[in-house]
Write an enzyme that holds these catalytic residues in place. Structure first.
Site, short mmCIF file in Angstrom:
data_model
loop_
_atom_site.label_atom_id
_atom_site.label_comp_id
_atom_site.label_asym_id
_atom_site.label_seq_id
_atom_site.Cartn_x
_atom_site.Cartn_y
_atom_site.Cartn_z
N CYS A 9 14.08 -15.10 -13.05
CA CYS A 9 14.43 -15.41 -11.67
C CYS A 9 15.81 -16.04 -11.54
CB CYS A 9 13.39 -16.33 -11.06
SG CYS A 9 11.73 -15.69 -11.29
N HIS B 284 11.20 -13.45 -2.44
CA HIS B 284 11.91 -13.72 -3.70
C HIS B 284 11.92 -12.48 -4.58
CE1 HIS B 284 13.05 -15.37 -7.49
NE2 HIS B 284 11.85 -15.62 -7.94
N CYS C 165 14.60 -22.16 -10.70
CA CYS C 165 13.71 -22.15 -11.86
C CYS C 165 13.42 -20.70 -12.23
CB CYS C 165 12.42 -22.88 -11.54
SG CYS C 165 11.55 -22.19 -10.12
#
Lengths: 479, 302
Positions: A99, A393, A428
């Site tokens: 990510c 996301h 993160c």
């Protein structure tokens, strides 16, 4: 520093953020269900090219990637460049850090610019869970490979004979951590329980994310940051009319069997699976000035950290807490020295466990090696234009979304106040990874070398003009 | 104790056939009143020994690679303790299927396993393997016995590996059972991992370990011994937990595991593998939904 005394070493150049472009993020199986990573990234690139007049331009380097990537996309970014209207002499490479892919791409491009290796670069990322690669099972794969290696018909038949009916079932990619077999949500549920984060606190973060993102869209903040794609003009997951009551009504989905804890993580306060792509244009101040391009911000510094989550010592998504601590120490800044905090909402609780960790004296001492806790932040400065819970996301695309948003925020703030503004970014990632970066408004053109002051003022003008138009929209937000 | 030299590690396939028939005989002895066959209540006073077992062949290398892949060990030419257990297992089994062995092989439950690895054993080193049975003792549900396997690198004076596997023959009462002690209630820790074990895990571990006990590979076989479906090998779960400790265990370590409820396949096992402040790693595996303990134990670097 020792290097400043060395007259033969030129001062490091600045890496500035000119702007960004992304396509609206779509929910999995939604508007982009048939769009490939390459199509989405090309669309994001083309929007950027159009916005900044980069047709035919040879960019120093384009760096980006996808987390869920088919083997045929070994040169995903270069292929996207070739399919764009950038000069086909623009080099590119793929980068992947789960990510954090997008943010790491920004960091690596800005470092090359600072080193003088490139004058310009585009960082970005793309991901699709709707068009995810599907692999054959391990048993079928091994049988097919053995058959391929076989030299005789008999050996080939023997290899095929090893295939069992259960091997025929395809393998779809999962978001489970390979080393632990736990999904990211389950890991975060353990961290959430460890830090005692409440359901209500998570729902508040989620609600704020939707409200802030909706307000930013309504105010036109994203007008020069997003290009419509496949009929989608806004982030599909956005629920501007969400309420605490609606969020409170959702059933927990993670951490349902953790001893001694009530599950608190729902689909509402977790990030949905999403498709999308983003790109950020970075350059030296000179390169931007020569093309009359605006300068929103400069990349000050960045730090990547990793934690041991495999043995439960640290939470899977807690690495940014470490990265930020080291970054602040190096830059001699405090956690409170920022106008904006962009903390990626993998889950609403990720933001809260990170903030709790920074406030915890014991944790800051034993885990971060600090004499005093980093302390709390002004929540009014946190994810002011929404974050991943609302926007979605698409793993590798998130870094580009956040950097472009933060760059525009500091540029607007600096234009409003006449003082530099600063943003802290933390993302993160799977594998216990985390990347933190500091960006600062760059309109003042405070370049350390005198020779660039002229170009510095040019870019300042460009930046102020962007700033002033968006300052209007900011006022709209507040209204 | 007499030492009986065998030319090679006996193949397990034969042992299970003999074990099955032997189990029948042993069972018949126990259930047939007035059977004139004498009831054996002592362990054979024999150590089985195979000298200079080579580990340099491609077949051992391939099996080690498959083992490492299956249990999640990092690729290495050093044999994990669980692989040494697998190497010695056929010898221990050969002892248990002998007519003079007092307990039936089939249906025996692996309840505990204690391993000391004193030095690393590299692929390619020749080893001497011995197996003996000790400690026949009563248990409230039957009779327990320890199978002790030593692996000694040729040229060494002392074993590189000693493994003690404790088995329980349920329903066989040939030794007095000790007083029952109250077991503390199991409180699950927070998990560090989760294993999703599909139905093929039993066969996969049977293939690399040679342990083709029907309770692991055949639904009918499992049902015959009172399990709803096949169950995972206890040593498979223990080996995965050992692998999860990773390099922190060092070259030499103790690896102790107690098996509670079996893992019925397919199944999900929540796992906690964590270091303690004393350097001892704790291992716990459980069913989170039912709050049932599957295994617990420790890994202690030496």
């Amino acid at each position: 520093m020792a290097t400043s005394k060395n007259q033969t070493t030129p001062p490091a150049a600045e890496a500035v953020i000119v702007g960004g472009n992304r396509i609206p993020f779509a929910r999995a199986g939604g508007k982009y269900s048939s769009a490939s990573n390459q199509e989405m990234f090309t669309a994001a690139l083309e929007g950027l090219v159009a916005r900044y007049g980069l047709q035919g331009e040879r960019i120093g380097e384009v760096v980006g990637g996808a987390v869920l990537k088919h083997a045929r996309d070994f040169n995903l970014v270069r292929e996207s460049v070739l399919g764009s209207s950038l000069s086909s002499q623009t080099p590119a490479y793929d980068l992947q850090q789960a990510c954090a892919t997008g943010l790491e791409a920004v960091v690596t491009i800005s470092n090359k610019i600072k080193l003088g290796q490139v004058e310009s670069g585009i960082a970005g990322g793309t991901d699709t869970v709707s068009d995810a690669p599907i692999a054959v099972s391990e048993g079928l794969r091994r049988a097919l490979l053995a058959a391929g290696h076989a030299k005789t018909l008999g050996a080939r038949l023997k290899a095929f004979a090893a295939i069992r009916p259960a091997d025929i079932a395809p393998l779809t990619p999962s978001t489970d951590e390979p080393r632990t077999g736990m999904s990211m949500g389950e890991h975060q549920a353990v961290t959430t329980a460890t830090w005692g984060i409440t359901r209500e606190a998570q729902d508040e973060i989620a609600l704020a994310s939707h409200q802030h993102l909706a307000a930013a869209w309504d105010s036109g903040f994203f007008d020069d940051l997003v290009t419509p794609f496949r009929g989608l003009t806004r982030d599909q997951n956005l629920r501007g009319d969400s309420t605490m009551e609606k969020l409170a009504g959702l059933k927990p989905v993670f951490g349902k069997n953790l001893e001694g804890t009530e599950p608190t993580m729902t689909a509402g306060n977790s990030t949905p699976l999403t498709d999308g792509a983003s790109a950020v244009l970075l350059a030296s101040r000179e390169w931007a000035a020569e093309r009359n391009l605006p300068v929103l911000a400069k990349v000050v510094d960045a730090e990547t950290a990793a934690v041991d989550y495999v043995h439960g010592h640290e939470g899977l998504l807690m690495a940014p807490a470490h990265a930020v601590a080291r970054l602040l120490t190096r830059q001699e800044l405090t956690l409170q020295d920022f106008d904006f905090y962009e903390i990626h909402e993998a889950f609403a609780s990720t933001v809260l466990t990170t903030l709790a960790a920074w406030e915890d004296a014991d944790y800051c001492r034993t885990e971060l090696g600090l004499d005093a806790p980093l302390g709390s932040i002004d929540r009014e400065r946190l994810n002011v234009n929404g974050s991943s819970v609302a926007a979605g996301h698409p793993f590798a695309a998130t870094g580009g979304r956040i950097v472009a948003t933060a760059a525009k925020l500091v540029a607007e703030r600096a234009a409003e106040t006449g003082r530099p503004a600063r943003a802290l970014i933390s993302v993160c990632a799977a594998g216990g990874l985390g990347v933190a970066a500091i960006i600062e408004s760059a309109a003042d053109g405070s370049v350390s070398t005198g020779s660039t002051s002229a170009t510095g003022s040019t870019s300042a003008t460009g930046s102020v003009s962007t700033g002033s138009t968006s300052a209007t929209s900011t006022t709209g937000t507040e209204a | 104790m007499t030492v009986e030299e065998l030319g090679q590690i006996p193949p397990l396939g034969g042992s299970f056939v003999r074990g099955a028939s032997g189990s029948g005989v042993a069972a018949a002895r126990r259930v047939l009143p007035g059977s004139d066959a004498p009831q054996t209540t002592t362990l054979p006073d024999t150590t089985l020994r195979v000298a200079e077992v080579s580990t340099s062949g491609d077949d051992v290398a391939r099996r080690l690679a498959e083992y490492e892949r299956l249990v999640g060990e990092r690729p290495s030419e050093t044999m994990p303790a669980g692989f040494l257990h697998v190497l010695g297992f056929p010898l221990a089994t050969a002892l248990m299927v002998r007519p003079e062995f007092p307990l039936p092989l089939l249906g025996m439950v692996h309840v505990e396993n204690h391993v000391s690895l004193f030095r690393p054993v590299e692929l390619g080193e020749s080893v001497t393997v011995t197996a003996r049975a000790e400690g026949l003792r009563g248990h409230r549900r039957g009779t327990q016995v320890d199978l002790v396997t030593d692996v000694t690198v040729v040229g060494d004076d002392s074993p590189a590996y000693t493994g003690v596997s404790t088995y329980l023959a349920k329903g066989v009462h040939i030794a007095p059972a000790p007083e029952e002690t109250e077991r503390p209630e199991f409180v699950p820790p927070l998990p560090t991992a989760r294993w999703r074990l599909d139905a093929r895990v039993g066969k996969a571990y049977a293939t690399v370990s040679g342990d083709r006990n029907p309770i692991h590979v055949s639904v009918l076989g499992a049902k015959a011994f009172g399990f709803p479906r096949t169950i995972a090998h206890g040593m498979y779960t223990a080996a995965r937990a050992l692998a999860q400790v990773g390099p922190a265990r060092g070259d030499a370590y103790d690896w102790d595991v107690q098996f509670a409820r079996p893992v019925v396949l397919p199944g999900v096992v929540d796992v906690s593998v964590r270091p303690g402040t004393d350097g001892v790693w704790s291992i716990t595996g459980w069913n989170a939904r039912k709050r049932l303990l599957h295994l617990n134990g420790s890994v202690t670097p030496r």
